[in-house]
Design an enzyme around this catalytic site. Sequence first.
Site, PDB file in Angstrom:
ATOM      1  N   GLY A   9     -20.414  39.477 -23.445  1.00 34.35           N
ATOM      2  CA  GLY A   9     -19.119  39.528 -22.970  1.00 34.35           C
ATOM      3  C   GLY A   9     -18.667  39.610 -21.422  1.00 34.35           C
ATOM      4  O   GLY A   9     -18.270  40.305 -21.034  1.00 34.35           O
ATOM      5  N   GLY A  12     -15.201  38.986 -19.247  1.00 38.13           N
ATOM      6  CA  GLY A  12     -14.085  39.766 -19.527  1.00 38.13           C
ATOM      7  C   GLY A  12     -13.938  40.673 -18.071  1.00 38.13           C
ATOM      8  O   GLY A  12     -14.644  40.632 -17.022  1.00 38.13           O
ATOM      9  N   GLN A  13     -12.961  41.669 -18.125  1.00 42.08           N
ATOM     10  CA  GLN A  13     -12.597  42.528 -17.055  1.00 42.08           C
ATOM     11  C   GLN A  13     -13.720  43.145 -16.461  1.00 42.08           C
ATOM     12  O   GLN A  13     -13.999  43.359 -15.374  1.00 42.08           O
ATOM     13  CB  GLN A  13     -11.336  43.170 -17.419  1.00 42.08           C
ATOM     14  CG  GLN A  13     -10.621  43.837 -15.935  1.00 42.08           C
ATOM     15  CD  GLN A  13      -9.925  44.963 -16.382  1.00 42.08           C
ATOM     16  OE1 GLN A  13      -9.827  45.661 -17.610  1.00 42.08           O
ATOM     17  NE2 GLN A  13      -9.144  45.697 -15.356  1.00 42.08           N
ATOM     18  N   TYR A 143      -7.526  48.832 -32.514  1.00 41.36           N
ATOM     19  CA  TYR A 143      -8.386  48.712 -31.911  1.00 41.36           C
ATOM     20  C   TYR A 143      -9.087  50.437 -31.642  1.00 41.36           C
ATOM     21  O   TYR A 143     -10.173  50.547 -31.454  1.00 41.36           O
ATOM     22  CB  TYR A 143      -7.696  48.545 -30.146  1.00 41.36           C
ATOM     23  CG  TYR A 143      -8.631  48.735 -29.029  1.00 41.36           C
ATOM     24  CD1 TYR A 143      -9.698  47.985 -28.733  1.00 41.36           C
ATOM     25  CD2 TYR A 143      -8.407  49.754 -28.189  1.00 41.36           C
ATOM     26  CE1 TYR A 143     -10.491  48.031 -27.481  1.00 41.36           C
ATOM     27  CE2 TYR A 143      -9.111  49.970 -27.118  1.00 41.36           C
ATOM     28  CZ  TYR A 143     -10.159  48.996 -26.603  1.00 41.36           C
ATOM     29  OH  TYR A 143     -10.880  49.214 -25.546  1.00 41.36           O
ATOM     30  N   LYS A 147     -13.047  51.601 -32.253  1.00 48.10           N
ATOM     31  CA  LYS A 147     -13.661  52.235 -31.158  1.00 48.10           C
ATOM     32  C   LYS A 147     -14.206  53.650 -31.967  1.00 48.10           C
ATOM     33  O   LYS A 147     -15.250  54.046 -31.411  1.00 48.10           O
ATOM     34  CB  LYS A 147     -12.873  52.535 -29.954  1.00 48.10           C
ATOM     35  CG  LYS A 147     -12.794  51.348 -29.275  1.00 48.10           C
ATOM     36  CD  LYS A 147     -13.891  50.926 -28.632  1.00 48.10           C
ATOM     37  CE  LYS A 147     -13.920  49.655 -27.878  1.00 48.10           C
ATOM     38  NZ  LYS A 147     -15.001  48.904 -27.207  1.00 48.10           N
TER      39      LYS A 147
END
Length: 318
Positions: A9, A12-13, A143, A147
């Site tokens: 990933g 991503g940010q 989400y 998590k």
Amino acid sequence: MSETILVLGSAGQVGTDLVSTLRNIYGGSRVIASDIKPVSGSMAEEGPFEIVDVLNDSSLTAIFSKYKPTIVYHLAAMLSATAEEHPKKGWELNMDGLFKVFDICLEYKVKRIFWPSSIAVFGPGTPKTNTPQNCVMDPNTIYGISKLTGERYCEYYYNRWGLDVRSIRYPGLIGWKAKPGGGTTDYAVDIFHQALDKGRYTSFLNKGTVLPMMYMDDAIKATIDITEAPADFIKIRSSYNIAGFSFGPEDLASEITRHIPSFEIAYEPDKRQLIAESWPQSIDDKEARAHWNWKPDYDIERMVSTMLQNLKSFASSK
Ligand code: SER
């Protein structure tokens, strides 16, 4: 022994900043960047880049057998607002992705794994301010549920199989290198781009919506520090609270106004307002400070001036 680091990933940010920092420390060839989509620019040029789908067993096997990573950062996930739009896909990516990555890390005897959790593990029943490490956790977004479940998995895999996973609960992250995608805290990044381009911003969160936030350099420091800490420093095997600073959109706007006096903000809250209201306003991170010496370097003033400076020099270098 020199490490081989795999970042899943990467585009991503967090991944964008993490890959460039890790490559500065370890050298480009030791850090394998990967994402489900191709990338261009420095990520593809300064070290290996591979296409990887974390939901696909043969794609994971191909990259693990090719590089035999010793450290893995698993960042591939769907953020809060997008996951509310696509709850089944969000659950699948965030959970099945985690199970598959943990299992292949066990198979290839990866030494250390980092996986991010989030302030989204907290919910409406959680104390809002100075939220402690352990308290009522009743997330009401897919989400947040993914998590919290992931955190339980981290602890379970450590206790049951000895998998050395380390994790922190990221607050909203503010950086200039990559834009976030699909989060509730994203307004705090968009606002800088709009302030410089248009001199005004319409916030999708209302005035007074205070959330815990952090400058990206601090988040990257925390991520690498916890991953590199000696194993006996890590006493919490689910995920650590960490804090930077807290603000609402109006506080951020007034700080930006000190640099851009004509800047104006308006408010048009949308669905993301409800998500934000279910999260804490500030976080108590005393365990992270005590166990692995966590301490942020940025407050809101320094974050705002650094963001504006970096975005301006980036724009003038193009
Ligand atoms: N920044 C994330 C989001 O807004 C929270 O971890 O979804």
